[in-house]
Design a protein around this motif. Structure first.
Motif, mmCIF file in Angstrom:
data_model
loop_
_atom_site.group_PDB
_atom_site.id
_atom_site.type_symbol
_atom_site.label_atom_id
_atom_site.label_comp_id
_atom_site.label_asym_id
_atom_site.label_seq_id
_atom_site.Cartn_x
_atom_site.Cartn_y
_atom_site.Cartn_z
ATOM 1 N N LEU A 20 5.541 -6.000 -8.572
ATOM 2 C CA LEU A 20 5.056 -5.866 -7.195
ATOM 3 C C LEU A 20 5.427 -7.054 -6.312
ATOM 4 C CD1 LEU A 20 1.540 -4.449 -8.114
ATOM 5 C CD2 LEU A 20 3.405 -3.187 -6.998
ATOM 6 N N GLY A 21 6.045 -8.064 -6.905
ATOM 7 C CA GLY A 21 6.436 -9.239 -6.136
ATOM 8 C C GLY A 21 5.250 -10.094 -5.726
ATOM 9 N N ALA A 22 4.184 -10.051 -6.512
ATOM 10 C CA ALA A 22 2.976 -10.825 -6.204
ATOM 11 C C ALA A 22 3.204 -12.302 -6.489
ATOM 12 C CB ALA A 22 1.809 -10.317 -7.034
ATOM 13 N N GLU A 23 2.459 -13.118 -5.782
ATOM 14 C CA GLU A 23 2.512 -14.559 -6.004
ATOM 15 C C GLU A 23 2.000 -14.861 -7.421
ATOM 16 O OE1 GLU A 23 0.343 -18.372 -4.042
ATOM 17 O OE2 GLU A 23 1.157 -16.866 -2.671
ATOM 18 N N ARG A 66 -1.316 -1.576 -7.553
ATOM 19 C CA ARG A 66 -0.267 -1.162 -6.609
ATOM 20 C C ARG A 66 -0.871 -0.970 -5.215
ATOM 21 N NH1 ARG A 66 4.580 0.382 -7.250
ATOM 22 N NH2 ARG A 66 4.434 0.783 -9.470
ATOM 23 N N HIS A 93 -1.624 -4.355 -3.538
ATOM 24 C CA HIS A 93 -0.449 -5.078 -3.035
ATOM 25 C C HIS A 93 0.254 -4.339 -1.911
ATOM 26 C CE1 HIS A 93 -0.739 -8.541 -5.580
ATOM 27 N NE2 HIS A 93 -1.218 -7.721 -6.494
ATOM 28 N N GLU A 94 0.171 -3.019 -1.879
ATOM 29 C CA GLU A 94 0.718 -2.281 -0.747
ATOM 30 C C GLU A 94 -0.117 -2.564 0.503
ATOM 31 O OE1 GLU A 94 0.838 1.769 -2.145
ATOM 32 O OE2 GLU A 94 2.732 1.434 -3.233
ATOM 33 N N LYS A 142 -1.569 -5.309 1.221
ATOM 34 C CA LYS A 142 -1.290 -6.673 1.663
ATOM 35 C C LYS A 142 0.007 -6.784 2.449
ATOM 36 C CE LYS A 142 -3.732 -9.243 -1.916
ATOM 37 N NZ LYS A 142 -3.567 -10.216 -3.018
ATOM 38 N N GLN A 143 0.851 -5.783 2.336
ATOM 39 C CA GLN A 143 2.173 -5.863 2.992
ATOM 40 C C GLN A 143 2.148 -5.348 4.401
ATOM 41 O OE1 GLN A 143 4.753 -3.826 0.274
ATOM 42 N NE2 GLN A 143 4.821 -5.544 -1.116
#
Length: 160
Positions: free
Chosen positions: A116-119, A153, A156-157, A159-160
């Motif tokens: 998910l490309g999370a930090e 998912r 994180h979606e 958050k974008q």
């Protein structure tokens, strides 16, 4: 070995994780069950406030230490949507809680976060057996793990 009783409590953990997500928090939920099958405590993540120690597994350890005798703790089971982080696994061990059953593993969570490309987390992604001596653990449960994956998912979606 995962039983029907285990699945019932794990499904509740996933419901609690979804409640956390709906409240703007990270999707984790946990339940403490006595040796007699009584639900003693349940909670979900509260880290959105900025205090990243507000995990439900840590809250269970604190509650158990205050409300249960050591033999009761050892006979209890902690159910959780995601395998304990190192902080929560240590708390679990320090207060002498018994079995841990989780829907999704730390390894899976790490893979999902990367996907998910999370930090990255500031804490190493370790499994419970890497923290506790001789733990009694069962998990993950594939169908429920996929539900937890979808909750992450969604987080994180959003958050974008």
């Amino acid at each position: 070995m995962i039983t029907e009783t285990d699945l019932k409590h794990l499904k509740r953990c996933v419901e609690l994780a979804e409640q956390a997500l709906e409240k703007g928090d990270e999707p984790f939920g946990s339940v403490l069950v006595s040796a007699q099958g009584e639900v003693l405590f349940e909670d979900h993540n509260h880290v959105a406030s900025g205090d990243h120690t507000q995990h439900p597994e840590f809250a269970i350890a604190r509650w158990a230490a205050e409300h249960m005798a050591l033999d009761q703790r050892a006979a209890a089971t902690v159910y959780t949507s995601g395998e304990h982080c190192p902080m929560c696994a240590a708390a679990h061990g320090w207060v002498g809680l018994g079995r841990i059953v989780y829907a999704s593993s730390s390894k899976q969570l790490g893979e999902w976060m990367q996907e998910l490309g999370a930090e990255p987390s500031p804490v190493r992604n370790l499994s419970i057996p890497e923290i506790l001596k001789a733990p009694n653990v069962d998990g993950p449960v594939p169908d429920l793990a996929e539900q937890v994956h979808q909750l992450h998912r969604r987080l994180h979606e959003a958050k974008q």
